[in-house]
Design a protein around this motif. Sequence first.
Motif, PDB file in Angstrom:
ATOM      1  N   SER A 164       0.834  -1.200   0.000  1.00 19.58           N
ATOM      2  CA  SER A 164       0.000   0.000   0.000  1.00 19.58           C
ATOM      3  C   SER A 164       0.868   1.248   0.000  1.00 19.58           C
ATOM      4  O   SER A 164       1.989   1.251   0.511  1.00 19.58           O
ATOM      5  CB  SER A 164      -0.954   0.019   1.193  1.00 19.58           C
ATOM      6  N   LYS A 165       0.320   2.315  -0.555  1.00 20.21           N
ATOM      7  CA  LYS A 165       1.000   3.605  -0.624  1.00 20.21           C
ATOM      8  C   LYS A 165       0.975   4.282   0.748  1.00 20.21           C
ATOM      9  O   LYS A 165       0.250   3.858   1.656  1.00 20.21           O
ATOM     10  CB  LYS A 165       0.320   4.494  -1.664  1.00 20.21           C
ATOM     11  N   PRO A 166       1.727   5.363   0.919  1.00 21.63           N
ATOM     12  CA  PRO A 166       1.703   6.103   2.189  1.00 21.63           C
ATOM     13  C   PRO A 166       0.307   6.644   2.514  1.00 21.63           C
ATOM     14  O   PRO A 166      -0.479   6.970   1.621  1.00 21.63           O
ATOM     15  CB  PRO A 166       2.689   7.254   1.934  1.00 21.63           C
ATOM     16  N   GLU A 167       0.016   6.697   3.820  1.00 19.93           N
ATOM     17  CA  GLU A 167      -1.240   7.248   4.355  1.00 19.93           C
ATOM     18  C   GLU A 167      -2.460   6.557   3.736  1.00 19.93           C
ATOM     19  O   GLU A 167      -3.327   7.180   3.137  1.00 19.93           O
ATOM     20  CB  GLU A 167      -1.284   8.760   4.138  1.00 19.93           C
ATOM     21  N   THR A 168      -2.498   5.237   3.892  1.00 22.39           N
ATOM     22  CA  THR A 168      -3.609   4.444   3.351  1.00 22.39           C
ATOM     23  C   THR A 168      -4.133   3.486   4.413  1.00 22.39           C
ATOM     24  O   THR A 168      -3.464   3.198   5.417  1.00 22.39           O
ATOM     25  CB  THR A 168      -3.172   3.634   2.119  1.00 22.39           C
ATOM     26  N   LEU A 169      -5.343   2.974   4.148  1.00 21.59           N
ATOM     27  CA  LEU A 169      -6.018   2.054   5.059  1.00 21.59           C
ATOM     28  C   LEU A 169      -6.552   0.863   4.274  1.00 21.59           C
ATOM     29  O   LEU A 169      -7.191   1.042   3.232  1.00 21.59           O
ATOM     30  CB  LEU A 169      -7.189   2.766   5.751  1.00 21.59           C
ATOM     31  N   LEU A 170      -6.259  -0.341   4.757  1.00 22.42           N
ATOM     32  CA  LEU A 170      -6.921  -1.549   4.262  1.00 22.42           C
ATOM     33  C   LEU A 170      -8.179  -1.727   5.094  1.00 22.42           C
ATOM     34  O   LEU A 170      -8.113  -1.891   6.310  1.00 22.42           O
ATOM     35  CB  LEU A 170      -6.010  -2.775   4.404  1.00 22.42           C
ATOM     36  N   LEU A 171      -9.343  -1.676   4.433  1.00 26.94           N
ATOM     37  CA  LEU A 171     -10.627  -1.672   5.136  1.00 26.94           C
ATOM     38  C   LEU A 171     -10.844  -2.959   5.938  1.00 26.94           C
ATOM     39  O   LEU A 171     -10.255  -4.003   5.625  1.00 26.94           O
ATOM     40  CB  LEU A 171     -11.758  -1.480   4.129  1.00 26.94           C
ATOM     41  N   PRO A 172     -11.690  -2.900   6.984  1.00 31.59           N
ATOM     42  CA  PRO A 172     -11.925  -4.069   7.853  1.00 31.59           C
ATOM     43  C   PRO A 172     -12.382  -5.301   7.082  1.00 31.59           C
ATOM     44  O   PRO A 172     -13.224  -5.211   6.189  1.00 31.59           O
ATOM     45  CB  PRO A 172     -13.013  -3.571   8.813  1.00 31.59           C
ATOM     46  N   GLN A 173     -11.815  -6.437   7.475  1.00 29.48           N
ATOM     47  CA  GLN A 173     -12.138  -7.712   6.833  1.00 29.48           C
ATOM     48  C   GLN A 173     -11.858  -8.840   7.804  1.00 29.48           C
ATOM     49  O   GLN A 173     -11.196  -8.650   8.825  1.00 29.48           O
ATOM     50  CB  GLN A 173     -11.278  -7.908   5.588  1.00 29.48           C
ATOM     51  N   GLN A 174     -12.374 -10.015   7.472  1.00 28.19           N
ATOM     52  CA  GLN A 174     -11.956 -11.238   8.135  1.00 28.19           C
ATOM     53  C   GLN A 174     -11.665 -12.279   7.067  1.00 28.19           C
ATOM     54  O   GLN A 174     -12.195 -12.199   5.953  1.00 28.19           O
ATOM     55  CB  GLN A 174     -13.016 -11.761   9.111  1.00 28.19           C
ATOM     56  N   ALA A 175     -10.800 -13.218   7.376  1.00 27.78           N
ATOM     57  CA  ALA A 175     -10.410 -14.252   6.410  1.00 27.78           C
ATOM     58  C   ALA A 175     -10.669 -15.632   6.998  1.00 27.78           C
ATOM     59  O   ALA A 175     -10.601 -15.818   8.214  1.00 27.78           O
ATOM     60  CB  ALA A 175      -8.942 -14.101   6.040  1.00 27.78           C
ATOM     61  N   ASP A 176     -10.970 -16.592   6.110  1.00 27.95           N
ATOM     62  CA  ASP A 176     -11.158 -17.970   6.566  1.00 27.95           C
ATOM     63  C   ASP A 176      -9.803 -18.687   6.580  1.00 27.95           C
ATOM     64  O   ASP A 176      -9.639 -19.773   6.024  1.00 27.95           O
ATOM     65  CB  ASP A 176     -12.183 -18.698   5.694  1.00 27.95           C
ATOM     66  N   ALA A 177      -8.836 -18.049   7.240  1.00 30.57           N
ATOM     67  CA  ALA A 177      -7.484 -18.603   7.316  1.00 30.57           C
ATOM     68  C   ALA A 177      -6.753 -17.999   8.501  1.00 30.57           C
ATOM     69  O   ALA A 177      -6.987 -16.845   8.871  1.00 30.57           O
ATOM     70  CB  ALA A 177      -6.714 -18.316   6.025  1.00 30.57           C
ATOM     71  N   GLU A 178      -5.877 -18.798   9.101  1.00 31.13           N
ATOM     72  CA  GLU A 178      -4.920 -18.256  10.070  1.00 31.13           C
ATOM     73  C   GLU A 178      -3.869 -17.488   9.276  1.00 31.13           C
ATOM     74  O   GLU A 178      -3.362 -17.974   8.259  1.00 31.13           O
ATOM     75  CB  GLU A 178      -4.241 -19.383  10.846  1.00 31.13           C
ATOM     76  N   LEU A 179      -3.530 -16.293   9.727  1.00 26.80           N
ATOM     77  CA  LEU A 179      -2.579 -15.460   9.004  1.00 26.80           C
ATOM     78  C   LEU A 179      -1.351 -15.169   9.859  1.00 26.80           C
ATOM     79  O   LEU A 179      -1.471 -14.894  11.052  1.00 26.80           O
ATOM     80  CB  LEU A 179      -3.232 -14.131   8.591  1.00 26.80           C
ATOM     81  N   LEU A 180      -0.204 -15.236   9.244  1.00 28.19           N
ATOM     82  CA  LEU A 180       1.050 -14.863   9.888  1.00 28.19           C
ATOM     83  C   LEU A 180       1.666 -13.756   9.041  1.00 28.19           C
ATOM     84  O   LEU A 180       2.132 -13.994   7.924  1.00 28.19           O
ATOM     85  CB  LEU A 180       1.986 -16.060   9.988  1.00 28.19           C
ATOM     86  N   LEU A 181       1.649 -12.524   9.562  1.00 26.62           N
ATOM     87  CA  LEU A 181       2.103 -11.356   8.819  1.00 26.62           C
ATOM     88  C   LEU A 181       3.557 -11.041   9.162  1.00 26.62           C
ATOM     89  O   LEU A 181       3.934 -11.015  10.334  1.00 26.62           O
ATOM     90  CB  LEU A 181       1.256 -10.125   9.165  1.00 26.62           C
TER      91      LEU A 181
END
Length: 430
Positions: free
Chosen positions: A83-100
Amino acid sequence: MMRARVPLLLLGILFLASLSASFATSLREEEESQDNPFYFNSDNSWNTLFKNQYGHIRVLQRFDQQSKRLQNLEDYRLVEFRSKPETLLLPQQADAELLLVVRSGSPILVLVKPDDRREYFFLTSDNPIFSDHQKIPAGTIFYLVNPDPKEDLRIIQLAMPVNNLQIHDFFLSSTEAQQSYLQEFSKHIPEASFNSKFEEINRVLFAEEGQQEGVIVNIDSEQIEELSKHAKSSSRKSLSKQDNTIGNEFGNLTERTDNSLNVLISSMEMKEGALFVPHYYSKAIVILVVNEGEAHVELVGPKGNKETLEFESYRAELSKDDVFVIPAAYPVAIKATSNVNFTGFGINANNNNRNLLAGKTDNVISSIGRALDGKDVLGLTFSGSGEEVMKLINKQSGSYFVDGHHHQQEQQKGSHQQEQQKGRKGAFVY
């Protein structure tokens, strides 16, 4: 009549022959495309799920679809978020365990829990040895903010789907790119759930007027400042005692095992010309992602997809965003052709060991020689005597990362002899 049939018969034979040749050619092309089943080229292996002017989300093709040899990775997927500077990824849920794992930038991650509970994490890639990482349990609503006014954000995710082999992101929002999943319910369900008429629900939640362009949006500095007040620094900003770090002037490697997920996370940097000597992992299947730079990798594995005592070398020239899989017990060597850094995920990592086949420390071959009657065993294993083998091994004073240019001219002179030995049992061609 007979004369008329002969040309037709010849034409039929020629047609079948050309068809057979074409089929054989296509088979050869398919086999050639699978010459290295462990290599995922960035140009054609990533599938874009969403993209707009503010960033993108993309997922690597399924490992088991690339090759049957990778079927033990069928429950794992790689996802990249930018993502570019000063951005937001909107709220979500996933059907997966995530390791960021954060590879560039310093995002704010917000996990939303029931009973009005929220967890704020300020993650960073500033640590020169190891970037921050964070687990997100399956089904947890989360959103990500890139608060930096100048730097892009890049995150690599290891996803472990819980329903099937695909990953599904459920976004609450209705944007120009997709509908909110709440819109899929029959009208009477949201009316009863929100105790409101559907017209009002539709106007407030789903109306086209005021919709965002997509799931990655621009936010202003005031909103960022408010979110930053709640964020707390990740507890992983400093290295823990469980980290395994090795390094020298040619490169460094830090590994951390998450026992609850049975996953190893690694960060590796190598200087141009450095060689990570031949080594292998005892249990872990390692997925390497190139963040920046270029490298030459050689992996030794069984010849073909069958049980055999014959081995061959699988080689690849890696560059940014390429992915390479190292199966357990397969020896591998990596040479940096420029300054390069990797992110790695090791699957089945609990009680895993990394074994080196060259170098001063952690060398399993020299360990054989130092054992009782070990030199006799080495003498039976190799063509030289045990003393000669140990003398050869001890010539390398470096460990893990060494000068890859050392004896390069001599290696080039002997390359023809090495190629001739490529098909020998257990031969490692480098």
